[in-house]
Design an enzyme around this catalytic site. Structure first.
Site, short mmCIF file in Angstrom:
data_model
loop_
_atom_site.label_atom_id
_atom_site.label_comp_id
_atom_site.label_asym_id
_atom_site.label_seq_id
_atom_site.Cartn_x
_atom_site.Cartn_y
_atom_site.Cartn_z
N PHE A 28 -31.72 -58.64 -11.55
CA PHE A 28 -32.61 -58.03 -10.58
C PHE A 28 -33.30 -56.81 -11.20
CE2 PHE A 28 -33.73 -56.49 -6.24
CZ PHE A 28 -34.22 -57.69 -5.75
N LYS A 56 -35.36 -65.87 -23.27
CA LYS A 56 -35.58 -66.60 -24.53
C LYS A 56 -34.27 -66.94 -25.23
CE LYS A 56 -38.31 -63.09 -25.45
NZ LYS A 56 -38.82 -62.65 -24.17
N GLU A 104 -40.93 -71.82 -18.55
CA GLU A 104 -42.33 -71.41 -18.78
C GLU A 104 -42.46 -69.94 -19.19
OE1 GLU A 104 -45.65 -71.81 -19.60
OE2 GLU A 104 -45.68 -73.37 -18.06
N VAL A 164 -42.28 -68.04 -23.05
CA VAL A 164 -43.33 -67.96 -24.06
C VAL A 164 -44.64 -67.52 -23.40
CG1 VAL A 164 -44.65 -69.22 -25.81
CG2 VAL A 164 -42.24 -69.77 -25.44
N GLY A 203 -45.48 -65.14 -21.30
CA GLY A 203 -45.47 -64.65 -19.92
C GLY A 203 -46.24 -65.49 -18.93
N GLY A 216 -44.95 -47.49 -21.73
CA GLY A 216 -43.96 -48.48 -21.31
C GLY A 216 -44.18 -49.86 -21.90
N ASP A 218 -39.37 -61.01 -31.89
CA ASP A 218 -39.70 -61.56 -30.57
C ASP A 218 -40.68 -62.73 -30.71
OD1 ASP A 218 -39.95 -61.32 -27.52
OD2 ASP A 218 -42.02 -61.05 -28.18
N LYS A 259 -40.10 -67.00 -29.98
CA LYS A 259 -40.99 -67.86 -29.21
C LYS A 259 -41.42 -69.08 -30.03
CE LYS A 259 -42.32 -63.95 -26.40
NZ LYS A 259 -43.19 -62.77 -26.33
N GLY A 296 -44.81 -58.35 -18.01
CA GLY A 296 -45.07 -57.63 -16.77
C GLY A 296 -44.29 -58.26 -15.65
N1 LIG Z 1 -40.24 -57.97 -18.44
C1 LIG Z 1 -41.09 -58.89 -18.87
O1 LIG Z 1 -42.30 -58.69 -18.81
C2 LIG Z 1 -40.58 -60.19 -19.42
C3 LIG Z 1 -41.48 -61.17 -19.85
C4 LIG Z 1 -41.01 -62.40 -20.32
C5 LIG Z 1 -39.64 -62.62 -20.37
N2 LIG Z 1 -38.78 -61.64 -19.98
C6 LIG Z 1 -37.34 -61.89 -20.03
O2 LIG Z 1 -36.84 -61.94 -18.72
C7 LIG Z 1 -35.51 -61.43 -18.66
C8 LIG Z 1 -35.44 -60.29 -17.69
O3 LIG Z 1 -36.32 -59.27 -18.10
P1 LIG Z 1 -36.43 -57.90 -17.31
O4 LIG Z 1 -37.59 -57.19 -17.88
O5 LIG Z 1 -36.38 -58.15 -15.86
O6 LIG Z 1 -35.09 -57.16 -17.78
P2 LIG Z 1 -34.39 -55.91 -17.09
O7 LIG Z 1 -35.39 -55.11 -16.33
O8 LIG Z 1 -33.58 -55.26 -18.13
O9 LIG Z 1 -33.40 -56.56 -16.00
C9 LIG Z 1 -32.28 -57.29 -16.36
C10 LIG Z 1 -31.46 -57.54 -15.11
O10 LIG Z 1 -30.32 -58.32 -15.47
C11 LIG Z 1 -29.14 -57.67 -14.95
N3 LIG Z 1 -28.01 -57.96 -15.82
C12 LIG Z 1 -27.68 -57.41 -17.03
N4 LIG Z 1 -26.55 -57.94 -17.49
C13 LIG Z 1 -26.13 -58.83 -16.55
C14 LIG Z 1 -25.01 -59.68 -16.45
N5 LIG Z 1 -24.09 -59.74 -17.42
N6 LIG Z 1 -24.89 -60.45 -15.34
C15 LIG Z 1 -25.81 -60.40 -14.35
N7 LIG Z 1 -26.89 -59.62 -14.41
C16 LIG Z 1 -27.05 -58.84 -15.50
C17 LIG Z 1 -29.49 -56.20 -14.92
O11 LIG Z 1 -28.62 -55.57 -14.02
P3 LIG Z 1 -28.71 -54.02 -13.61
O12 LIG Z 1 -29.93 -53.96 -12.70
O13 LIG Z 1 -27.46 -53.78 -12.90
O14 LIG Z 1 -28.89 -53.27 -14.88
C18 LIG Z 1 -30.93 -56.26 -14.45
O15 LIG Z 1 -31.00 -56.38 -13.07
C19 LIG Z 1 -35.18 -61.01 -20.09
O16 LIG Z 1 -34.46 -62.05 -20.71
C20 LIG Z 1 -36.54 -60.83 -20.72
O17 LIG Z 1 -36.51 -61.05 -22.11
C21 LIG Z 1 -39.22 -60.44 -19.50
#
Ligand SMILES: NC(=O)c1ccc[n+]([C@@H]2O[C@H](COP(=O)([O-])OP(=O)(O)OC[C@H]3O[C@@H](n4cnc5c(N)ncnc54)[C@H](OP(=O)(O)O)[C@@H]3O)[C@@H](O)[C@H]2O)c1
Lengths: 328, 167
Positions: free
Chosen positions: A8, A111, A135, A138, A140, A193, A207, A211, A305
């Site tokens: 979350f 990933k 989806e 890779v 976004g 950011g 990264d 992909k 994002g």
């Molecule tokens: N952000 C992007 O734009 C983007 C784009 C493409 C792909 N992704 C991928 O999408 C995924 C999530 O990205 P994000 O940006 O949302 O990351 P994030 O903001 O760091 O959020 C990660 C979430 O996972 C939770 N978490 C961590 N360890 C956990 C565990 N062991 N069990 C259950 N929940 C756990 C965290 O909990 P807490 O809230 O308690 O810390 C947090 O809510 C990643 O794999 C990332 O590489 C992200």
């Protein structure tokens, strides 16, 4: 269709916002972050969960774990959006495996597990007659997987070339446009950011390489790993080099390429004509697919994002609901 | 022999074809035609660069035939190394003996460094150089780039290669 949402953070909350604000007809029956969880087979009020997370840092109650939800709650589809571990795929790999074993569909933006264990997960999903979609892993928001699987169905895919990392693209764009040094541009990316406190994954090309591994393994059925990708990052690129490229109407971009027919699997900074379709500005991603019938097809869009990544996740979820879930 | 010519002709339909037909009449082969649409030409002419291969004894005859079509030959020269490719090297280029780096290409006999443009910041900072290599064929260019990749690896230089225009 009932959903378990694990993770979350930025993406998880983006998905929750979409469910709250849009009429998607999706019910969430379980949510977890790293420290807490919540289960309600009748459907969770996501507006309240967003608020609780904002106020307390927890989405649910301590003592309810992600694994508990995955293995025991009532749901049809797992959305897995926890942090990436490129080497082990954990904790996502364990979560996804457990859900597939229970015969639940899985959608992820992570990933790690797809790069590390795609073939095993695909086999498991097939054995249990469920869908595994990724989806968002890779580029976004760009529907590249959907395009490769459906839009370009019947084509031979000869190669894929692209700008797969928005952070590097931002840094190089700023170095070219403003004559910033690499360090200055990186600092700026951090302040906005766009770059993590530890930018290694991005700037070293890792990264983008992950992909490529995902594309190589899912599009061509190869069994590549991160070590197979010839990877060079952008951290040694100088603003002088960008100026030299400028002199011949070119610029420098971090380009990922897969051309299985020529055994090319490479991420490297490249001199590229400014007029090239892959030259995009700022944090954008661009990906060009080279096919036998359709020729070259290029997609440009946001690679990351909160709502952008949620877009890719939601699209996978709706695809599964509309094509694979038996209506009752 | 391989020859490069720069031609000036009227920007009118059929002119280019008229200028090119004599080449096959004298047993020549066109390797490349490069148009240079230069907006500065108010006279309504265009420049076209052509690369061709032909028996040496027929060159004089070809020149006469092209002129007879009303086309001006601005420049003509024998060209052995037609393929050009630029790369950028970043690192301690002077410390790692830039002359030697250039020699490793020049001594091959099938490729040479046509241009070198170097920028040097402070003495301790890595410098950047754009190097343009010429060779007679794509295969020779690949061999030359392979050598340069090796040299860059040994000398811990970052070599940035050009992405071909797929667009
Ligand atoms: N952000 C992007 O734009 C983007 C784009 C493409 C792909 N992704 C991928 O999408 C995924 C999530 O990205 P994000 O940006 O949302 O990351 P994030 O903001 O760091 O959020 C990660 C979430 O996972 C939770 N978490 C961590 N360890 C956990 C565990 N062991 N069990 C259950 N929940 C756990 C965290 O909990 P807490 O809230 O308690 O810390 C947090 O809510 C990643 O794999 C990332 O590489 C992200």
């Amino acid at each position: 269709m009932r959903i378990a949402l694990i993770g979350f953070g930025s993406v998880g909350r983006g998905i929750a916002e979409a469910i709250v604000h849009k009429n998607l007809d999706l019910t969430v029956s379980g949510v977890a972050d790293s420290k807490s969880g919540i289960i309600d087979p009748a459907g969770i009020d996501m507006r309240a969960v967003l608020e609780r997370k904002r106020e307390t840092g927890m989405c649910g109650e301590e003592g309810i774990s992600a694994m508990e939800i995955i293995t025991s709650a009532d749901y049809d589809l797992l959305i897995e959006v926890t942090p990436t571990d490129a080497r082990t795929g954990e904790p996502a790999l364990g979560y996804i495996t457990a859900a597939l074993r229970r015969g639940k569909h899985v959608v992820t933006s992570n990933k790690g597990p797809i790069a590390c264990a795609y073939h095993a997960l695909r086999t498991l999903a097939d054995e249990h007659g469920v869908q595994l979609r990724y989806e968002a892993t890779v580029c976004g928001a760009i529907p590249i997987m959907q395009a490769l699987e459906n839009g370009l169905a019947g084509n031979d895919i000869r190669g894929i070339y692209g700008v797969f990392n928005g952070t590097c693209n931002y840094i190089l764009t700023r170095m070219a446009d403003e004559r910033l040094t690499y360090q200055q541009a990186l600092l700026e990316a951090r302040e906005l950011g766009y770059a993590e406190a530890d930018p290694t994954y991005d700037v070293k090309g890792i990264d983008a390489a992950i992909k490529l591994v995902i594309l190589a393994n899912t599009v061509w059925g190869l069994s590549t790993t991160l070590d197979d990708v010839d990877t060079t990052g952008i951290d040694a690129v100088t603003s002088d080099a960008l100026e030299l490229a400028e002199g011949q109407d070119c610029t420098i971009r971090l380009i990922g390429e897969i051309v299985p027919g020529k055994e090319i699997l490479r991420v490297s900074p490249r001199i590229i004509p400014k007029s090239h379709t892959l030259v995009v500005s700022g944090t954008l991603n661009a990906v060009m697919v080279d096919t036998d019938m359709a020729g070259k097809v290029t997609f440009i869009g946001k690679g990351a994002g909160s709502s952008e990544t949620a877009s890719a996740i939601i699209s996978d979820v709706l695809f599964i609901r509309d094509h694979h879930v038996k209506r009752t | 022999m391989q020859v490069s010519m720069k031609l000036e002709m009227k920007d009118a339909p059929g002119q280019l074809v008229a200028a090119l037909t004599p080449i096959s009449e004298v047993g020549g082969n066109i390797i490349a035609v490069i148009h240079q649409h230069d907006p500065k030409h108010l006279s309504g002419t265009i420049d076209v660069q052509i690369m061709l291969e032909l028996p040496e004894k027929n060159l004089e005859k070809l020149i006469g035939l092209i002129r007879s079509k009303g086309v001006t030959i601005l420049r003509i020269g024998e060209e052995r190394l037609l393929i050009r490719h630029s790369i950028i090297l970043i690192g301690h280029l002077i410390h790692t003996d830039l002359t030697d780096t250039v020699d490793r290409i020049d001594e091959t006999g099938f490729a040479e460094v046509a241009e070198l443009h170097m920028v040097m910041p402070a003495i301790t900072e890595p410098s950047s150089a754009k190097i343009t290599i010429k060779s007679a064929s794509e295969a020779d260019m690949d061999r030359a780039l392979d050598i340069l990749r090796d040299v860059a690896g040994q000398k811990q230089l970052l070599m940035i290669e050009t992405m071909e225009d797929h667009a």
